[in-house]
Design an enzyme around this catalytic site. Sequence first.
Site, PDB file in Angstrom:
ATOM      1  N   GLY A 115       0.812  -1.215   0.000  1.00  0.00           N
ATOM      2  CA  GLY A 115       0.000   0.000   0.000  1.00  0.00           C
ATOM      3  C   GLY A 115       0.843   1.261   0.000  1.00  0.00           C
ATOM      4  N   TYR A 116       0.295   2.322   0.580  1.00  0.00           N
ATOM      5  CA  TYR A 116       0.954   3.626   0.625  1.00  0.00           C
ATOM      6  C   TYR A 116       2.288   3.569   1.366  1.00  0.00           C
ATOM      7  CZ  TYR A 116      -3.024   6.071  -1.341  1.00  0.00           C
ATOM      8  OH  TYR A 116      -3.997   6.511  -2.191  1.00  0.00           O
ATOM      9  N   ASP A 121       1.247  -9.014  -1.601  1.00  0.00           N
ATOM     10  CA  ASP A 121      -0.064  -8.528  -1.177  1.00  0.00           C
ATOM     11  C   ASP A 121      -1.089  -9.596  -1.522  1.00  0.00           C
ATOM     12  OD1 ASP A 121      -1.007  -5.314  -0.585  1.00  0.00           O
ATOM     13  OD2 ASP A 121      -2.589  -6.757  -1.050  1.00  0.00           O
ATOM     14  N   THR A 130      -9.447   1.598  12.038  1.00  0.00           N
ATOM     15  CA  THR A 130     -10.274   1.684  13.243  1.00  0.00           C
ATOM     16  C   THR A 130     -11.384   0.642  13.155  1.00  0.00           C
ATOM     17  OG1 THR A 130      -9.830   4.058  13.288  1.00  0.00           O
ATOM     18  CG2 THR A 130     -11.681   3.285  14.613  1.00  0.00           C
ATOM     19  N   CYS A 159      -4.206   8.474   8.866  1.00  0.00           N
ATOM     20  CA  CYS A 159      -3.485   8.227  10.121  1.00  0.00           C
ATOM     21  C   CYS A 159      -3.947   9.042  11.325  1.00  0.00           C
ATOM     22  CB  CYS A 159      -1.992   8.472   9.908  1.00  0.00           C
ATOM     23  SG  CYS A 159      -1.260   7.278   8.793  1.00  0.00           S
ATOM     24  N   GLN A 211      -6.631  10.705  12.584  1.00  0.00           N
ATOM     25  CA  GLN A 211      -7.822  10.364  13.374  1.00  0.00           C
ATOM     26  C   GLN A 211      -7.710   8.947  13.940  1.00  0.00           C
ATOM     27  OE1 GLN A 211     -11.622  11.878  12.424  1.00  0.00           O
ATOM     28  NE2 GLN A 211     -12.598   9.893  12.512  1.00  0.00           N
ATOM     29  N   PHE A 214      -7.037  14.597   0.696  1.00  0.00           N
ATOM     30  CA  PHE A 214      -6.943  15.130   2.070  1.00  0.00           C
ATOM     31  C   PHE A 214      -5.815  16.143   2.216  1.00  0.00           C
ATOM     32  CE2 PHE A 214      -3.344  13.276   4.443  1.00  0.00           C
ATOM     33  CZ  PHE A 214      -2.907  12.295   3.565  1.00  0.00           C
ATOM     34  N   LYS A 215      -4.895  16.182   1.231  1.00  0.00           N
ATOM     35  CA  LYS A 215      -3.860  17.207   1.165  1.00  0.00           C
ATOM     36  C   LYS A 215      -3.351  17.221  -0.267  1.00  0.00           C
ATOM     37  CE  LYS A 215       0.342  15.965   2.727  1.00  0.00           C
ATOM     38  NZ  LYS A 215       1.436  15.360   3.528  1.00  0.00           N
TER      39      LYS A 215
HETATM   40  P1  NAD Z   1      -2.919   0.493   2.602  1.00  0.00           P
HETATM   41  O1  NAD Z   1      -4.336   0.174   2.847  1.00  0.00           O
HETATM   42  O2  NAD Z   1      -2.538   1.470   1.551  1.00  0.00           O
HETATM   43  O3  NAD Z   1      -2.121  -0.854   2.268  1.00  0.00           O
HETATM   44  C1  NAD Z   1      -2.237  -2.030   3.008  1.00  0.00           C
HETATM   45  C2  NAD Z   1      -2.085  -3.202   2.058  1.00  0.00           C
HETATM   46  O4  NAD Z   1      -2.001  -4.396   2.846  1.00  0.00           O
HETATM   47  C3  NAD Z   1      -3.268  -3.404   1.114  1.00  0.00           C
HETATM   48  O5  NAD Z   1      -2.817  -3.400  -0.218  1.00  0.00           O
HETATM   49  C4  NAD Z   1      -3.851  -4.771   1.535  1.00  0.00           C
HETATM   50  O6  NAD Z   1      -4.357  -5.504   0.441  1.00  0.00           O
HETATM   51  C5  NAD Z   1      -2.642  -5.435   2.132  1.00  0.00           C
HETATM   52  N1  NAD Z   1      -2.960  -6.524   3.057  1.00  0.00           N
HETATM   53  C6  NAD Z   1      -3.928  -6.584   4.008  1.00  0.00           C
HETATM   54  N2  NAD Z   1      -3.885  -7.746   4.661  1.00  0.00           N
HETATM   55  C7  NAD Z   1      -2.864  -8.464   4.115  1.00  0.00           C
HETATM   56  C8  NAD Z   1      -2.331  -9.751   4.369  1.00  0.00           C
HETATM   57  N3  NAD Z   1      -2.846 -10.529   5.333  1.00  0.00           N
HETATM   58  N4  NAD Z   1      -1.285 -10.167   3.624  1.00  0.00           N
HETATM   59  C9  NAD Z   1      -0.760  -9.385   2.651  1.00  0.00           C
HETATM   60  N5  NAD Z   1      -1.232  -8.140   2.363  1.00  0.00           N
HETATM   61  C10 NAD Z   1      -2.274  -7.699   3.090  1.00  0.00           C
HETATM   62  O7  NAD Z   1      -2.331   0.938   4.021  1.00  0.00           O
HETATM   63  P2  NAD Z   1      -1.118   1.965   4.289  1.00  0.00           P
HETATM   64  O8  NAD Z   1      -1.602   3.351   4.171  1.00  0.00           O
HETATM   65  O9  NAD Z   1       0.057   1.507   3.527  1.00  0.00           O
HETATM   66  O10 NAD Z   1      -0.867   1.719   5.841  1.00  0.00           O
HETATM   67  C11 NAD Z   1      -0.235   0.542   6.316  1.00  0.00           C
HETATM   68  C12 NAD Z   1       0.134   0.751   7.769  1.00  0.00           C
HETATM   69  O11 NAD Z   1       1.103   1.798   7.881  1.00  0.00           O
HETATM   70  C13 NAD Z   1      -1.022   1.157   8.665  1.00  0.00           C
HETATM   71  O12 NAD Z   1      -0.858   0.548   9.923  1.00  0.00           O
HETATM   72  C14 NAD Z   1      -0.863   2.651   8.788  1.00  0.00           C
HETATM   73  O13 NAD Z   1      -1.388   3.148   9.993  1.00  0.00           O
HETATM   74  C15 NAD Z   1       0.636   2.811   8.765  1.00  0.00           C
HETATM   75  N6  NAD Z   1       1.106   4.114   8.255  1.00  0.00           N
HETATM   76  C16 NAD Z   1       0.522   4.706   7.187  1.00  0.00           C
HETATM   77  C17 NAD Z   1       1.016   5.918   6.694  1.00  0.00           C
HETATM   78  C18 NAD Z   1       0.389   6.602   5.518  1.00  0.00           C
HETATM   79  O14 NAD Z   1       0.753   7.727   5.242  1.00  0.00           O
HETATM   80  N7  NAD Z   1      -0.520   5.992   4.787  1.00  0.00           N
HETATM   81  C19 NAD Z   1       2.117   6.502   7.305  1.00  0.00           C
HETATM   82  C20 NAD Z   1       2.706   5.871   8.392  1.00  0.00           C
HETATM   83  C21 NAD Z   1       2.185   4.671   8.853  1.00  0.00           C
HETATM   84  C1  UDX Z   2       0.885  12.006   8.874  1.00  0.00           C
HETATM   85  C2  UDX Z   2       2.212  12.301   9.585  1.00  0.00           C
HETATM   86  O1  UDX Z   2       2.667  13.598   9.212  1.00  0.00           O
HETATM   87  C3  UDX Z   2       3.248  11.257   9.209  1.00  0.00           C
HETATM   88  O2  UDX Z   2       4.442  11.491   9.942  1.00  0.00           O
HETATM   89  C4  UDX Z   2       2.693   9.888   9.531  1.00  0.00           C
HETATM   90  O3  UDX Z   2       3.624   8.889   9.157  1.00  0.00           O
HETATM   91  C5  UDX Z   2       1.384   9.655   8.827  1.00  0.00           C
HETATM   92  O4  UDX Z   2       0.453  10.698   9.183  1.00  0.00           O
HETATM   93  P1  UDX Z   2      -0.079  12.398   6.423  1.00  0.00           P
HETATM   94  O5  UDX Z   2      -1.382  12.083   7.042  1.00  0.00           O
HETATM   95  O6  UDX Z   2       0.325  11.699   5.184  1.00  0.00           O
HETATM   96  O7  UDX Z   2       1.105  12.135   7.480  1.00  0.00           O
HETATM   97  O8  UDX Z   2      -0.011  13.965   6.093  1.00  0.00           O
HETATM   98  P2  UDX Z   2       0.262  15.280   6.958  1.00  0.00           P
HETATM   99  O9  UDX Z   2       1.130  16.147   6.164  1.00  0.00           O
HETATM  100  O10 UDX Z   2       0.682  14.987   8.328  1.00  0.00           O
HETATM  101  O11 UDX Z   2      -1.173  15.962   6.983  1.00  0.00           O
HETATM  102  C6  UDX Z   2      -2.275  15.418   7.693  1.00  0.00           C
HETATM  103  C7  UDX Z   2      -3.460  16.345   7.611  1.00  0.00           C
HETATM  104  O12 UDX Z   2      -3.237  17.533   8.376  1.00  0.00           O
HETATM  105  C8  UDX Z   2      -3.764  16.821   6.194  1.00  0.00           C
HETATM  106  O13 UDX Z   2      -5.152  16.824   5.973  1.00  0.00           O
HETATM  107  C9  UDX Z   2      -3.197  18.222   6.165  1.00  0.00           C
HETATM  108  O14 UDX Z   2      -3.828  19.038   5.236  1.00  0.00           O
HETATM  109  C10 UDX Z   2      -3.487  18.672   7.590  1.00  0.00           C
HETATM  110  N1  UDX Z   2      -2.608  19.766   8.017  1.00  0.00           N
HETATM  111  C11 UDX Z   2      -1.260  19.571   8.135  1.00  0.00           C
HETATM  112  C12 UDX Z   2      -3.150  21.008   8.318  1.00  0.00           C
HETATM  113  O15 UDX Z   2      -4.365  21.187   8.229  1.00  0.00           O
HETATM  114  N2  UDX Z   2      -2.326  22.011   8.724  1.00  0.00           N
HETATM  115  C13 UDX Z   2      -0.981  21.849   8.856  1.00  0.00           C
HETATM  116  O16 UDX Z   2      -0.302  22.801   9.223  1.00  0.00           O
HETATM  117  C14 UDX Z   2      -0.440  20.582   8.536  1.00  0.00           C
END
Ligand code: NAD
Ligand code: UDX
Length: 474
Positions: free
Chosen positions: A13-14, A36, A93, A275, A277, A337-338
Amino acid sequence: DEFKYHICCMGAGYVGGPTMAVIAQRCPHIRVCVVDISQTQIDAWNTDDLPIYEPGLLEVVKESRGRNLFFSTDIDSEIKRADMVFISVNTPTKTTGIGAGKAANIKNCELCARKIAEVADTPKVVVEKSTVPVRTAEAVRRVLATNDRGVKFQVLSNPEFLAEGTAMPDLQEPSRVLIGGMQTDAGLAAIQELVDVYSNWVPKDRILATNTWSSELSKLVANAFLAQRVSSINSISALCEATDADCSEVSRALGYDPRIGNKFLNASVGFGGSCFQKDVLNLVYICESTGLPEVAEYWNQVIVMNDHQKARFTQLMVKRMFNTITGKKIAVLGFAFKKDTGDTRETPAVFVCKALLEEQARVQVYDPQVKRSQMFIEFDYTCGVNKDNTPKLEESIVTCEDAYSAADGAHALAILTEWDEFKTLDYQRIYNNMAKPAFVFDGRGVVDIEVLRKIGFEVYCIGKSRPKYSLDSK
Ligand code: NAD
Ligand code: UDX
């Protein structure tokens, strides 16, 4: 194969995709495979139309893909051959059951651990990359220990701090890398193994080793602090609007204090993203369940204020447009969202659009990266609004190819994402094609208020003083 070290990442994922792309780029001697359960997700990673939009990502993927970076659904074989397995799956959640609406569901993490226990026949370091409730590593460790072949595992916590839209620079030059593990000989050796991976490009003084629980908790707390900062400045934005103070001037004044710092002080229509919320609510839940109700309530206010900010924005829109927007066309500029991401998870745009639709407005949305189908998935997920239970949703939301067509005939613009291109639109042209009075509600501090007012717009911007009309009570 010719590689001496193998990394497998579960979850493309991301986080999993970009993180592994950078490891592969910086460690050409390591074979990295991202797996995946979703075939479509993996297929997309193997094309040039990647499943996520992140500036610079495609270039980095192309550099290593097929060399030492692979994307596969052959989960079992990839786990088997790995020395290190990252778990980077989603931890959303919970929506039902105990802790519904607050607790994070670690089901996917547990399933990964079960899968590793089932197929692994050699020792591995298992790395929690997902954001998890503190002490999840204990559950992962116990599940792994149930394997019937006596295979030994070490579990590390290595939370990810990247932000979307800047994931590539965040990964290439991280502010820090946090690694938590057991403080035993085997635990410390596992930590060193992961340090050795990051040391290929991250300066040693930015790699922090600690114990497992501190590492897991630090991730939740980091996001809670960041979200709190946004809620704090957003609370002040309301006060600025009521007093003719300028919130960006307040932020500037605060930012000069090195103890406060000048980042992350932009007032907005509310924070979104997958993340903030989720992680704050998770922290609230953990505090509640450890018997700390006052601490839980303290952090819960971050969410309360964010919900208020989102609601406040639409209330202002309706109030200023003569208390009715029924049948009016509203151009929504930005849905992500941004900026610089196509991600819509928890985007404030959903709440704003939903409120506008409830007032029976016609919403014309433009976002450079978000597809119509994605918008509807988000409506369905976030507020249960979908084709079935919101009559005429399909007709009430029009998606547009550009900002100009979205604004065509509109009574108001609502700017909900700070895309750079919104700064340089031809606002005179937009004004000419709008219904009058032409309103602008800027939820991101994007527009030059004075320039737009000169054109003839009635402009409202989060945190800025409002134009005074006879309607105003003060
Ligand atoms: P995402 O939903 O983009 O990706 C998760 C992937 O995992 C999906 O493609 C899904 O199909 C796969 N998956 C689910 N169950 C699986 C399994 N049993 N085996 C193999 N693959 C499986 O999620 P994300 O945004 O990459 O977030 C992943 C984690 O990282 C979360 O815990 C999130 O809180 C954390 N995180 C996210 C961000 C962000 O900016 N998105 C930043 C920091 C941390
Ligand atoms: C966040 C954390 O920054 C990152 O370290 C963590 O790994 C994942 O969660 P992200 O959610 O990708 O990253 O974006 P972020 O730049 O933190 O923005 C989150 C939200 O806050 C966005 O909707 C953004 O527009 C908002 N925001 C951020 C504001 O409204 N004002 C600000 O000054 C900064």
